[in-house]
Design an enzyme around this catalytic site. Structure first.
Site, mmCIF file in Angstrom:
data_model
loop_
_atom_site.group_PDB
_atom_site.id
_atom_site.type_symbol
_atom_site.label_atom_id
_atom_site.label_comp_id
_atom_site.label_asym_id
_atom_site.label_seq_id
_atom_site.Cartn_x
_atom_site.Cartn_y
_atom_site.Cartn_z
ATOM 1 N N HIS A 67 -6.147 9.158 -2.002
ATOM 2 C CA HIS A 67 -6.001 8.362 -0.966
ATOM 3 C C HIS A 67 -6.267 8.809 0.264
ATOM 4 C CE1 HIS A 67 -3.344 6.104 2.065
ATOM 5 N NE2 HIS A 67 -4.101 5.029 1.509
ATOM 6 N N GLU A 70 -10.010 8.960 0.570
ATOM 7 C CA GLU A 70 -10.471 7.535 1.096
ATOM 8 C C GLU A 70 -10.784 7.312 2.672
ATOM 9 O OE1 GLU A 70 -8.146 4.017 -0.195
ATOM 10 O OE2 GLU A 70 -8.965 3.437 1.591
ATOM 11 N N HIS A 71 -9.426 7.689 3.129
ATOM 12 C CA HIS A 71 -9.338 7.412 4.825
ATOM 13 C C HIS A 71 -10.515 8.165 5.377
ATOM 14 C CE1 HIS A 71 -5.643 5.290 5.922
ATOM 15 N NE2 HIS A 71 -5.763 4.885 4.667
ATOM 16 N N GLU A 143 1.513 4.316 7.520
ATOM 17 C CA GLU A 143 1.048 3.322 6.380
ATOM 18 C C GLU A 143 2.235 3.683 5.307
ATOM 19 O OE1 GLU A 143 -2.865 3.969 4.681
ATOM 20 O OE2 GLU A 143 -2.446 2.430 3.263
#
Lengths: 422, 416
Positions: A67, A70-71, A143
């Protein structure tokens, strides 16, 4: 290119495995203005231990790397952000990470090739520095905190906690504030070089295209890479029993939400599509809108709407999830258990079975209404080794006897869990 | 795609959308009545009760069986707020017959069933069935109570309520709990008869080769035409900015600002749309770039334009103690546009954002129906192409001119 088609729904797909190992799937649809492209890598939150193909080195990474990566992919060396660039072109761009894959995508009506330039550029050119990795840790921590407040996500995580003792599917996709603090550019580059190799990726496009021409456009934009060996992923042993039967958490929602899970003891089998269809038929026979159980629960105000019914599976886990809103989830749990045993003992009703089969067929056909849905489905299925058209084509081979067998082997009392958020 | 609109009777229209983009055909019936505090709750409850049974299929179980038999046809009923009108919506979606494994006439079955839901409900002794009314009353109560669960949605609803206090648009589309208790199976049936006699009725068929026009016309034989009353009440009397603060258990504050547009400019709705896109339309907008990216004050920052109400709502999720700074930054953005501090590039990216979403409208059946319905309800008609053309014609000067007539009306803040 290899052509596969479904005569029943009148759709075709072209598949090509390029020299560098990249799989490209193109589903032409000439009656639509929308175009959708999704480029995914078979790298998700569960891939936290693996052997690097060229060195043979065994690597364990902190939770949340897929993840995090991905950012970071959007940030370019020249200071621009690819997401902003794509949006400024009028494209609807996004990216996401799941348990078993990460994907980058956009949807548009115009400017497709300008978007393709940017997408293929940023996915092939990572830029990680100490500074930009540190900065991202704060954003992702925000997040993670947002998800801590999200009842639906907490419900899902707690169901995984009930189902599994060791399986990495129980780890939050974003990791924890603590685990991501250990991420460095070096870790990111190591994962990027291993998992973002073309041979571990699938690119799918749906829209009004000539497949051959589009394939050439994609090839032109590919960066040359040496071929690589297969990545060996190290997963814990298959689990033969659940971790715990129940989890409850108070979060202050107006009506409790619940998720009931069945751990499936058998992982990906050869006839996975057939089994998946059978499970969807069974779930609808048990809790669909015309079922006795749904009627009883609705009439008593225990269910307000049909619950979400889902079968999730990968190489390392497989489970059924039934979720919804209810003031009395425990009654649903016990009544469902009773109903499953009743169906096991007395067999499935013919008329009910045929009717639900028709319904499921209609559901599958409806999936082909949107280019986004089609592209996502073909990519996600490909990572599981599935050709999506098989759901339509194998449909007729699913008979009552087979479905009854699946009921007996998958729906076991001792593999059942429930999680509730109040 | 071909779109044809026909007047069947006064106040009753048939809309035919011939499209080959989908695997499904979609049928819809919309009943529109003025949104009023006195009837909003009844109408919401009515919608729920109608889905429980028709004279031919008297229970949900029978309805579900019928839908499953029709290859999983799906029905969806709901209420919406469209400007000052409350719209009751009924949908039925079926597979297009050419994709069935065996030949069958699904279209006729589908439209018959949909018309039955609306015009031939289950009635006992001049009442709805008590059992259904009671159970749907409970369900609706839970829906209204759940309004607070989604804090983002809730703060927007609250800002609208405050800004349009005492006006039709200030009502919640599901009504309120106090009124719910007063409704019984008899009064609800009376309200049903009133709605059927007075509502603006629109019937939509979207798909390929549907051919059910005859069936629809026959079924409407005993329904009379009606004078339709479409309410538009856009006057707001408040001269001063309303400040509303509410407390709830939240970790992130929700700031919603209601703006009112008062403009006589020709095509001002198109100019407003471009203005809104520059202000808070997407990742390139002034709000997103300044409130989120530059100042780091919010995770989400944007705005949306409510066309029928000439209103814009700015929405930000912010850290609670950064309220003043966020408000100041937002006001700066409004001033900036007034002073013409935006580029040609901002204009272009705003127009692109709007036109690309316009081009997507025909790619989703329900969105396309909603678009044509919105056009019809507002009494204007722009084809998708005309709409795009009007957006592209908006000039920089028009945006600046319009911005001088945009004022903050209400500032709503949800905090802990």
């Amino acid at each position: 290119m290899k052509l596969i088609e479904s005569s029943l729904i009148k759709e075709k797909a072209y598949i090509e495995k390029l020299e560098n190992g990249l799989t490209v799937i193109i589903i032409p649809k000439n009656n639509t203005n929308k175009k959708y492209i999704i480029w995914g890598t078979h790298f998700g939150s569960i891939d936290n231990k693996f052997i690097v193909p060229d060195t043979g080195e065994e690597v364990s990474i902190p939770d949340g790397v897929a993840h995090f990566l991905e950012h970071k992919m959007f940030e370019q060396q020249n200071g621009t952000n690819s997401l902003d660039t794509l949006m400024a072109l009028g494209l609807d761009a996004n990216a996401y990470t799941t348990n078993d894959h990460t994907a980058y995508l956009f949807e548009c009506t115009d400017n497709f090739y300008e978007g393709l330039d940017e997408l293929m550029d940023y996915v092939q050119n990572p830029y990680f520095t100490d500074q930009n990795v540190e900065k991202e840790k704060n954003i992702i921590a925000q997040e993670i905190k947002m998800y801590d407040d999200d009842p639906a996500w907490q419900l899902y995580m707690r169901t995984m906690e009930c189902l599994y003792k060791e399986n990495p599917v129980k780890i939050d996709i974003a990791g924890t504030v603590e685990s991501i603090s250990k991420i460095t550019p070096d870790v990111l580059y190591k994962c990027y070089n291993t998992f973002y190799h073309p041979s571990n990726m699938v690119l799918t496009v749906c829209g009004d295209f000539n497949p051959e021409n589009l394939l050439e456009e994609i090839k032109k934009r590919l960066v040359k890479k040496e071929s690589a060996g297969e990545i060996k992923r190290l997963y814990p042993e298959k689990e033969n029993k659940i971790n715990k039967e129940m989890s409850e958490k108070k979060m202050g929602v107006s009506t409790p939400i619940f998720m009931i899970g069945y751990q499936d003891s058998e992982l990906q089998s050869k006839d996975i599509v057939k089994k998946h269809i059978a499970i969807e038929i069974l779930l609808n026979m048990l809790l669909g809108e015309s079922s006795d159980l749904y009627k009883e629960l609705y009439d008593n105000g225990i269910l307000l709407a049909k619950p979400d019914l889902e079968y999730e599976f990968s190489q390392t886990y497989a489970h059924i999830l039934i979720s919804g809103q209810s003031k009395d989830p425990k009654t649903i749990y016990s009544k469902l258990k009773e109903k499953v045993n009743e169906y096991k003992n007395s067999g499935l009703n013919d008329e009910h079975f045929e009717r639900i089969k028709k319904k499921i067929y209609g559901d599958y056909v409806t999936e082909y209404n949107s280019v986004a849905n089609i592209a996502r489905m073909f990519m996600a299925d490909k990572f599981k080794g599935i050709n999506s058209f098989d759901y339509i084509e194998e449909f007729k081979t699913v008979n009552k006897k087979y479905v009854q067998e699946v009921l007996n082997s998958v729906f076991k009392d001792e593999r059942m869990v429930i999680s509730i958020v109040y | 795609m071909k779109y044809i609109k026909k007047d069947l009777k006064e106040g009753i229209k048939l809309h035919l959308i011939n499209t080959n983009k989908f695997k499904t055909n979609l049928f819809a019936i919309y009943l529109a009545v003025p949104l009023e505090k006195e009837t909003a709750t009844s109408n919401a409850l009515l919608t729920a009760v109608l889905k429980r049974g028709t004279a031919n299929l008297q229970s949900q179980e029978l309805i579900s069986k019928k839908l499953e038999e029709m290859y999983g046809a799906s029905s969806d009923f709901g209420v919406d707020k469209n400007g000052d009108m409350q719209v009751i919506k009924f949908y039925l979606e079926t597979i297009n017959e050419q994709f069935l494994p065996e030949k069958e006439n699904l279209n006729v079955k589908a439209i018959d069933l949909l018309l039955d839901f609306v015009f031939n409900p289950l009635i006992e002794n001049d009442c709805f069935k008590k059992e259904y009314v009671d159970s749907e009353r409970n369900n609706l109560k839970q829906i209204i109570e759940a309004k607070k669960d989604n804090k983002i949605r809730y703060s927007l609803d609250r800002c609208i309520e405050e800004m349009y206090k005492g006006k039709p648009y200030g009502n919640y589309k599901y009504g309120c709990i106090e009124d719910l208790e007063k409704i019984d199976e008899k009064s609800l049936y009376d309200q049903y008869k009133k709605v059927i006699a007075e509502a603006k009725i629109d019937i939509f068929c979207s798909g390929e080769n549907i051919n059910v026009e005859e069936n629809i016309i026959n079924r409407l034989n005993n329904i009379n035409g009606r004078k339709v009353n479409v309410v538009v009440d856009n006057e707001l009397d408040s001269k001063e900015v309303k400040n509303i603060e509410e407390k709830m258990q939240v970790s992130q504050g929700k700031l919603v600002i209601g703006l009112k547009i008062d403009s006589n400019l020709e095509n001002h709705k198109f100019i407003s749309s471009v203005y809104n896109a520059i202000l808070g339309g997407g990742a390139n907008s002034k709000l997103f770039q300044n409130v989120r990216e530059k100042e780091g004050l919010a995770y989400s920052a944007g705005s949306n334009f409510v066309r029928v109400k000439d209103s814009i709502f700015i929405r930000c999720g912010i850290e609670i103690d950064k309220y003043n700074k966020a408000l100041e930054t937002i006001k700066e953005q409004l001033e900036d546009i007034k002073n013409g501090n935006f580029t040609e590039e901002d204009m272009n990216s705003a127009k692109k954002l709007i036109t690309s979403s316009m081009k997507s409208i025909a790619e989703e059946q329900d969105t396309e129906i909603t678009y044509y319905y919105g056009q019809d309800l507002s009494g204007e008609y722009n084809s998708l192409e005309e709409y795009i053309e009007k957006i592209n014609k908006v000039t920089r000067n028009e945006v600046v001119e319009l911005s001088k007539n945009i004022k903050i009306n209400t500032i709503y803040f949800l905090r802990d």
